[in-house]
Scaffold this active site. Structure first.
Site, PDB file in Angstrom:
ATOM      1  NE  ARG A  71      15.177  -4.663  13.594  1.00  0.00           N
ATOM      2  CZ  ARG A  71      14.740  -3.574  12.973  1.00  0.00           C
ATOM      3  NH1 ARG A  71      13.812  -2.826  13.529  1.00  0.00           N
ATOM      4  NH2 ARG A  71      15.231  -3.221  11.808  1.00  0.00           N
ATOM      5  CE  LYS A 178       1.874   7.382   0.616  1.00  0.00           C
ATOM      6  NZ  LYS A 178       1.423   7.763   1.965  1.00  0.00           N
ATOM      7  CG  HIS A 208      -5.007   3.338   1.030  1.00  0.00           C
ATOM      8  ND1 HIS A 208      -3.919   4.160   1.169  1.00  0.00           N
ATOM      9  CD2 HIS A 208      -6.047   4.010   1.570  1.00  0.00           C
ATOM     10  CE1 HIS A 208      -4.300   5.281   1.772  1.00  0.00           C
ATOM     11  NE2 HIS A 208      -5.582   5.220   2.024  1.00  0.00           N
ATOM     12  CE  LYS A 212      -9.243   5.944  -0.158  1.00  0.00           C
ATOM     13  NZ  LYS A 212      -9.536   5.603   1.222  1.00  0.00           N
ATOM     14  CD  GLU A 246      -5.694  12.845   5.365  1.00  0.00           C
ATOM     15  OE1 GLU A 246      -5.813  11.828   6.059  1.00  0.00           O
ATOM     16  OE2 GLU A 246      -4.614  13.294   4.981  1.00  0.00           O
ATOM     17  CG  ASP A 265       1.491  11.469   3.462  1.00  0.00           C
ATOM     18  OD1 ASP A 265       1.849  10.286   3.573  1.00  0.00           O
ATOM     19  OD2 ASP A 265       0.452  11.927   3.998  1.00  0.00           O
ATOM     20  CG  HIS A 270      -2.771   8.441  -2.017  1.00  0.00           C
ATOM     21  ND1 HIS A 270      -2.459   7.124  -2.182  1.00  0.00           N
ATOM     22  CD2 HIS A 270      -2.523   8.725  -0.711  1.00  0.00           C
ATOM     23  CE1 HIS A 270      -2.047   6.620  -1.016  1.00  0.00           C
ATOM     24  NE2 HIS A 270      -2.075   7.581  -0.115  1.00  0.00           N
TER      25      HIS A 270
HETATM   26  C1  BG6 Z   1      -1.919   7.789   3.573  1.00  0.00           C
HETATM   27  C2  BG6 Z   1      -1.153   8.982   4.053  1.00  0.00           C
HETATM   28  O1  BG6 Z   1      -1.321   7.224   2.427  1.00  0.00           O
HETATM   29  O2  BG6 Z   1      -3.243   8.195   3.242  1.00  0.00           O
HETATM   30  C3  BG6 Z   1      -1.826   9.610   5.239  1.00  0.00           C
HETATM   31  O3  BG6 Z   1       0.152   8.549   4.420  1.00  0.00           O
HETATM   32  C4  BG6 Z   1      -3.261   9.939   4.923  1.00  0.00           C
HETATM   33  O4  BG6 Z   1      -1.147  10.782   5.654  1.00  0.00           O
HETATM   34  C5  BG6 Z   1      -3.958   8.723   4.348  1.00  0.00           C
HETATM   35  O5  BG6 Z   1      -3.892  10.340   6.132  1.00  0.00           O
HETATM   36  C6  BG6 Z   1      -5.342   9.081   3.866  1.00  0.00           C
HETATM   37  O6  BG6 Z   1      -6.010   7.903   3.511  1.00  0.00           O
HETATM   38  P1  BG6 Z   1      -7.588   7.818   3.536  1.00  0.00           P
HETATM   39  O7  BG6 Z   1      -7.896   6.496   2.964  1.00  0.00           O
HETATM   40  O8  BG6 Z   1      -7.990   7.968   4.980  1.00  0.00           O
HETATM   41  O9  BG6 Z   1      -8.081   8.971   2.736  1.00  0.00           O
END
Ligand code: BG6
Length: 520
Positions: A71, A178, A208, A212, A246, A265, A270
């Site tokens: 924007r 996502k 994503h 990997k 994480e 999330d 994933h």
């Molecule tokens: C994202 C989530 O899709 O994946 C995040 O929204 C998360 O909350 C992340 O931290 C983790 O991705 P990676 O590749 O760091 O394991």
């Protein structure tokens, strides 16, 4: 001109040579990548560093262009400079070739709500094509907040930009980040809206995790070897754990995360993708729809979650204050933007079953959480114990079961544990580990997840992207669990606290031992 000459190496700034990357099948068609949400985090952190690295590795098509849309009013040079700073901050790439890359980047302010504004973009893109020779092939990358996906897609459709091979257009693809909506109903509705502007073959729903390296390798490991697949079933496997730990907390994403929580999330997408790739049947060909068909069969076979017995199969947690690597961490409820009474889960473990011939009765433990002691994503296959031990008279206890660990990140490895004799006169066993480091004997450059996903989209390969039926089946599986947790009389009571820097709530032990989930 790309920053390299025609031999197979590219000079770096220190006069050494970098190997050229990633052989791909044939030349790529010229194209323009139009990024909506270009002033956001995802663009600076992931997309531009990924595109720049593909450029450095000589993997992008020629010519190509990047058009940033958001924007705010900005001119090209200011936009390029912001992206350069983002790249410097979020990657370790050598920026000495940045000016050549930056020449291909342009900016166009767009008001997503206005059809006129999108029509102006259409005119801009057509002119741009004529200047750069990108042939009307376009990727529209929606890196905006999810609540504008539908509007952008709808307005793009009305401009005529999504119609392929018409009015100067070549191909047109849309990439959706996502979360694919908030629940099943909104996912169905978004898919319907997307469907008015794009055919399913034009839609690339990105995950994503699937891009990997070590996740892609799951299929090679399982289906390019004869020795594992015969054991890959209920007769030999006792349980499977899929874990994504994480160390980071919610960071600056409270606005999104408060609504989402770990189940939306990480699990709806994933974790269920990792489950499908671990459990699916071998497709007859390594082709996108063959693979996606097999994944969908797994999603269809998930045993509906018994919401009246939630506590037997699910533990939810929320991090409290604690320490990670000696650094103090605040509690989730004290994070900026988080409600002091928040009942959003930041940790979950679920015990899931797949109702089919191969997996009947085998528990799959899916676990993921924030603010855990270290970053680790892995899949552990725990085999059954030997049926009878001939060593009972000389050994105390049973021989431990074999275990196969597929390390996804940050360590990329495959490890198989088994029993051997301890050297020496006395008869005793020890458990040893046979390790394969994924990068061993590989010296070439790799592709990170976003690089791989962008490249596949440019090539029109859907292998690593979600198909609509998969998205909806996963929401359909998760919604009863999410509703039961959110709409129960005491959501706070269901949420178990855990100090930051520990492996989640103590209640996890009700379902499975810690060491099986996260390693020792
Ligand atoms: C994202 C989530 O899709 O994946 C995040 O929204 C998360 O909350 C992340 O931290 C983790 O991705 P990676 O590749 O760091 O394991």
């Amino acid at each position: 001109m790309p920053p390299y000459d025609d031999d197979q190496t590219m000079p770096d700034t220190k006069g050494q040579s970098l190997p050229l990357a990633c052989p791909i099948d044939g030349p790529l068609a010229p194209c323009t990548i139009v990024i909506f949400g270009a002033s956001g985090d995802l663009t600076a952190r992931k997309l531009i560093p990924a595109l720049y690295n593909l450029f450095l590795n000589r993997t992008l098509p020629e010519p190509f262009a990047v058009i940033g849309c958001a924007r705010t009013e900005l001119d090209d040079s200011l936009f390029r400079e912001k992206l350069r700073q983002g790249c410097a901050e979020h990657s370790t790439h050598d920026l000495s070739h940045w000016p050549e890359f930056a020449r291909r980047i342009h900016y166009k302010a767009v008001d997503y709500q206005s059809r006129d504004s999108l029509n102006e973009l259409a005119t801009f893109l057509r002119r741009q094509d004529a200047r750069s020779g990108t042939g009307g092939n376009r990727i529209f990358y929606l890196a905006t907040p999810p609540n504008v996906y539908a509007t952008v897609a709808e307005h793009l459709g009305l401009t005529g930009l999504t119609a392929e091979e018409q009015d100067g257009n070549g191909w047109a693809r849309v990439v959706i980040e996502k979360p694919f909506s908030f629940d099943l109903d909104s996912a169905v509705s978004l898919n319907r809206t997307l469907g008015r502007s794009f055919a399913e073959k034009q839609i690339f729903r990105i995950d994503h995790y699937v891009a990997k390296e070590t996740v892609q390798n799951l299929l090679m490991f399982r289906f390019a070897n004869a020795i594992f697949e015969p054991l890959w079933n209920r007769n030999y496997i006792e349980s499977v754990s899929i874990t994504a730990a994480e160390t980071i907390g919610v960071e600056h994403r409270a606005g999104y995360y408060e609504q989402s929580g770990v189940l939306r999330d990480m699990f709806q997408n994933h974790m269920l993708q990792l489950l499908a790739m671990t459990a699916m049947e071998p497709p007859s060909r390594f082709a996108a729809d063959h693979v996606r068909d097999e994944k969908v069969k797994i999603f269809r076979s998930l045993r509906p979650f018994p919401v009246d017995r939630l506590d037997d199969l699910l533990v939810l947690g929320q991090y409290q204050a604690g320490h990670i690597g000696g650094q103090p961490c605040r509690a989730y409820r004290d994070e900026p933007g988080v409600s002091p009474e928040s009942v959003t889960p930041t940790f979950a473990i679920m015990k899931v079953y797949i109702e089919n011939w191969r997996w009947q009765g085998v528990p799959f433990y899916l676990a993921s959480g924030k603010r855990l002691p270290r970053k680790v994503t892995r899949i552990s296959i725990r085999f059954r114990k030997i049926p009878h031990s001939m060593f009972r008279n000389v050994l105390q206890g049973d021989a431990p079961a074999n275990q196969l660990i597929l390390g996804i990140q940050p360590e990329e490895y495959i490890a198989l544990s088994f029993q051997t004799k301890n050297p020496g006169a006395k008869v005793c066993l020890r458990t040893v580990r046979m390790d394969f480091d994924y990068l061993r004997d590989y010296t070439g450059p790799g592709l990170d997840a976003y690089e791989k996903a962008l490249l596949d989209c440019i090539q029109g390969d859907h292998m690593l992207f979600w198909r609509q039926d998969g998205v909806e089946l996963c929401w359909a599986f998760m919604m009863p669990v999410i509703n039961a947790c959110e709409q129960c009389s005491d959501p706070a009571g269901r949420l178990k606290p855990y100090p930051a820097g520990t492996w989640g709530p103590a209640e996890t032990g009700r379902l499975i031992k810690d060491s099986l989930l996260w390693g020792d």
